[in-house]
Design a protein around this motif. Structure first.
Motif, short mmCIF file in Angstrom:
data_model
loop_
_atom_site.label_atom_id
_atom_site.label_comp_id
_atom_site.label_asym_id
_atom_site.label_seq_id
_atom_site.Cartn_x
_atom_site.Cartn_y
_atom_site.Cartn_z
N PHE A 12 -11.40 19.13 -53.19
CA PHE A 12 -10.97 18.14 -52.18
C PHE A 12 -11.94 18.05 -51.00
N CYS A 13 -12.19 16.82 -50.56
CA CYS A 13 -13.05 16.60 -49.39
C CYS A 13 -12.39 15.58 -48.47
N ASP A 14 -12.84 15.60 -47.23
CA ASP A 14 -12.34 14.66 -46.24
C ASP A 14 -12.89 13.26 -46.49
N HIS A 15 -14.14 13.20 -46.94
CA HIS A 15 -14.81 11.93 -47.25
C HIS A 15 -16.01 12.26 -48.13
N LYS A 16 -16.72 11.26 -48.61
CA LYS A 16 -17.89 11.54 -49.47
C LYS A 16 -19.17 11.37 -48.66
N CYS A 17 -19.98 12.43 -48.56
CA CYS A 17 -21.26 12.34 -47.85
C CYS A 17 -22.27 11.58 -48.71
N ILE A 18 -23.19 10.85 -48.09
CA ILE A 18 -24.02 9.93 -48.86
C ILE A 18 -24.95 10.60 -49.88
N TYR A 19 -25.29 11.87 -49.64
CA TYR A 19 -26.28 12.51 -50.51
C TYR A 19 -25.65 13.38 -51.59
N CYS A 20 -24.32 13.50 -51.58
CA CYS A 20 -23.65 14.55 -52.36
C CYS A 20 -23.36 14.13 -53.80
N TYR A 23 -18.84 17.47 -57.64
CA TYR A 23 -17.58 16.82 -57.96
C TYR A 23 -16.60 17.06 -56.81
N SER A 24 -16.23 15.98 -56.13
CA SER A 24 -15.23 16.09 -55.06
C SER A 24 -14.47 14.78 -54.97
N ILE A 25 -13.21 14.89 -54.53
CA ILE A 25 -12.38 13.69 -54.39
C ILE A 25 -11.75 13.66 -53.01
N GLY A 61 -16.13 27.37 -53.56
CA GLY A 61 -17.05 26.27 -53.25
C GLY A 61 -16.36 24.94 -53.50
N GLY A 62 -17.12 23.89 -53.31
CA GLY A 62 -16.45 22.60 -53.52
C GLY A 62 -17.40 21.44 -53.47
N GLY A 63 -16.76 20.36 -53.01
CA GLY A 63 -15.56 20.20 -52.23
C GLY A 63 -15.61 20.92 -50.89
N THR A 96 -17.35 26.30 -45.73
CA THR A 96 -16.57 25.83 -44.58
C THR A 96 -17.28 24.66 -43.93
N ASN A 97 -16.55 23.63 -43.59
CA ASN A 97 -17.19 22.53 -42.87
C ASN A 97 -16.72 22.50 -41.43
N PRO A 98 -17.66 22.41 -40.48
CA PRO A 98 -17.23 22.23 -39.08
C PRO A 98 -16.39 20.95 -39.05
S1 SF4 Z 1 -18.81 18.59 -51.09
FE1 SF4 Z 1 -19.75 18.83 -49.07
S2 SF4 Z 1 -21.53 17.46 -49.14
FE2 SF4 Z 1 -20.15 16.87 -50.84
S3 SF4 Z 1 -18.85 15.24 -50.00
FE3 SF4 Z 1 -17.76 17.16 -49.70
S4 SF4 Z 1 -18.36 17.79 -47.61
FE4 SF4 Z 1 -19.84 16.25 -48.25
#
Ligand code: SF4
Length: 376
Positions: A12-20, A23-25, A61-63, A96-98
């Motif tokens: 799970f992620c808060d949003h999708k970063c442009i370079y990533c 696998y995250s949703i 890890g993640g996500g 961990t994400n700030p």
């Molecule tokens: S896994 Fe990390 S880099 Fe990828 S979208 Fe989520 S926060 Fe961004």
């Protein structure tokens, strides 16, 4: 006892970063269903891989694992410990994400059993952070490191990305200066890579973003090595620097060609010379676990030749080639065959050969790919 590492992919992620391209949703649906599926997957593999193994690290890890509540990860840690022989002193890392944790939440993660934090800062420059579409700013990144230190995390790592479009060497060094002034023990630093299927890749293809060239990338990389060595960090892998005593146990397991078990959607495993990977879809993952207890999408058996080349590559990219271990694993004359080349590399100060170890120097790390191409 076979030393083994455990990787848990929290998708799970808060949003999708442009370079990533991990696998995250973004949805938070299925957070509870995921946890029950993961627990079943843990039970499934513990029936196969619990005997004669010592699990020396757990890596969330993640996500963005730090988006979860501390009790959520605690339940998973307890379940892992109930099902596998997890070492009492196991390193337990959480990415961990700030912007997803305050001081209280970090304290609760510590109480939940996390003992190493890897913070995805990427940059301390506001414009670079906006470009990377990160949710945090410089101040919250710095504050997150101090909060982690204040609640008792001694083992703090941060990630930084370099060679962003228009990034000057001065800006990059400024990022490193800010980083090394913080109470951290470890830095992972990667150049910005264009991965297929990412938003960044499309922006580049559409001509909206221009990447900097490879020579400049190498300049920034070498500048990072010089700067970090001057600040008391030492390099133990192409992209990883640490204060003495804080090498990442989990990553060392990958680099020393040890077994690792990956759980969760898209996770990869390498056990008993076999590699497999899970479905990269949460829904499919949950459905497969319901049906079979595992969610393996595909697997491959590693041939002796593959094993040999992977072993050399991973060893030279990290803390070096242990010739005694090498000779135990592979009975061949590869070392003799490359002897002249190794002596040449030694003369050029690209490697050291001491006490049965062949290790890249800082200068050698910078041309690691070229060296590997010549010997494999
Ligand atoms: S896994 Fe990390 S880099 Fe990828 S979208 Fe989520 S926060 Fe961004």
């Amino acid at each position: 006892m076979k030393i083994t590492a455990l990787y848990i992919h929290i998708p799970f992620c808060d949003h999708k970063c442009i370079y990533c391209d991990f696998y995250s949703i973004i949805t938070s649906d299925n957070i509870l269903n995921f946890k029950s599926a993961l627990k079943k997957e843990i039970e499934y593999f513990s029936n196969i891989y619990s005997d004669n193994r010592n699990y020396s690290s757990i890596f969330f890890g993640g996500g963005t694992p730090s988006l979860m509540q501390p009790e959520y990860l605690q339940e998973i840690i307890i379940h892992l410990k109930n099902n596998f022989n997890v070492d009492d002193k196991a390193e337990i890392t959480m990415e961990t994400n700030p912007g997803t944790v305050n001081k209280n939440k970090l304290k609760s993660f510590k109480e939940a059993g996390i003992n190493r934090i890897s913070i995805g800062i990427q940059s301390f420059d506001e414009n670079e952070l906006k470009f990377l579409t990160r949710i945090h700013d410089k101040q919250s990144a710095i504050q997150t490191v101090y909060n982690a230190a204040e609640v008792g995390f001694e083992n703090i790592s941060i990630d930084l990305i370099f060679n962003l479009p228009n990034q000057t060497k001065e800006k990059w060094i400024e990022n490193l200066k800010t980083a090394t002034a913080l109470p951290i023990k470890h830095i992972s630093t990667y150049s910005l890579i264009l991965e297929r299927g990412t938003i960044l890749n499309k922006l580049v293809l559409d001509g909206k973003v221009t990447m900097q060239d490879d020579d400049y990338d190498a300049d920034l990389y070498e500048a990072a090595i010089d700067f970090l060595l001057s600040k008391g960090f030492y390099q133990y892998e192409v992209s990883n620097f640490t204060k003495p005593g804080f090498e990442c146990t989990h990553n060392n397991a990958y680099w020393r060609y040890r077994d690792y078990l990956g759980l969760g959607p898209s996770a990869h495993s390498f056990m008993n010379n076999k590699r497999w990977w899970n479905f990269s879809s949460l829904k499919k993952y949950i459905a497969e676990i319901e049906l079979h207890g595992h969610a393996i999408m595909n697997s491959e058996h590693i041939t002796k030749n593959q094993m040999h080349d992977e072993y050399i590559m991973l060893a030279l990219r990290s803390s070096g080639l242990d010739l005694i271990d090498y000779n135990k694993r592979f009975n061949n004359n590869w070392i003799n065959k490359n002897n002249d080349y190794f002596n040449l590399l030694k003369k050029e100060n690209l490697i050291t050969i001491e006490n049965n170890w062949i290790k890249l120097t800082s200068k050698g790390y910078a041309v690691c790919d070229e060296i590997l191409k010549n010997i494999l």
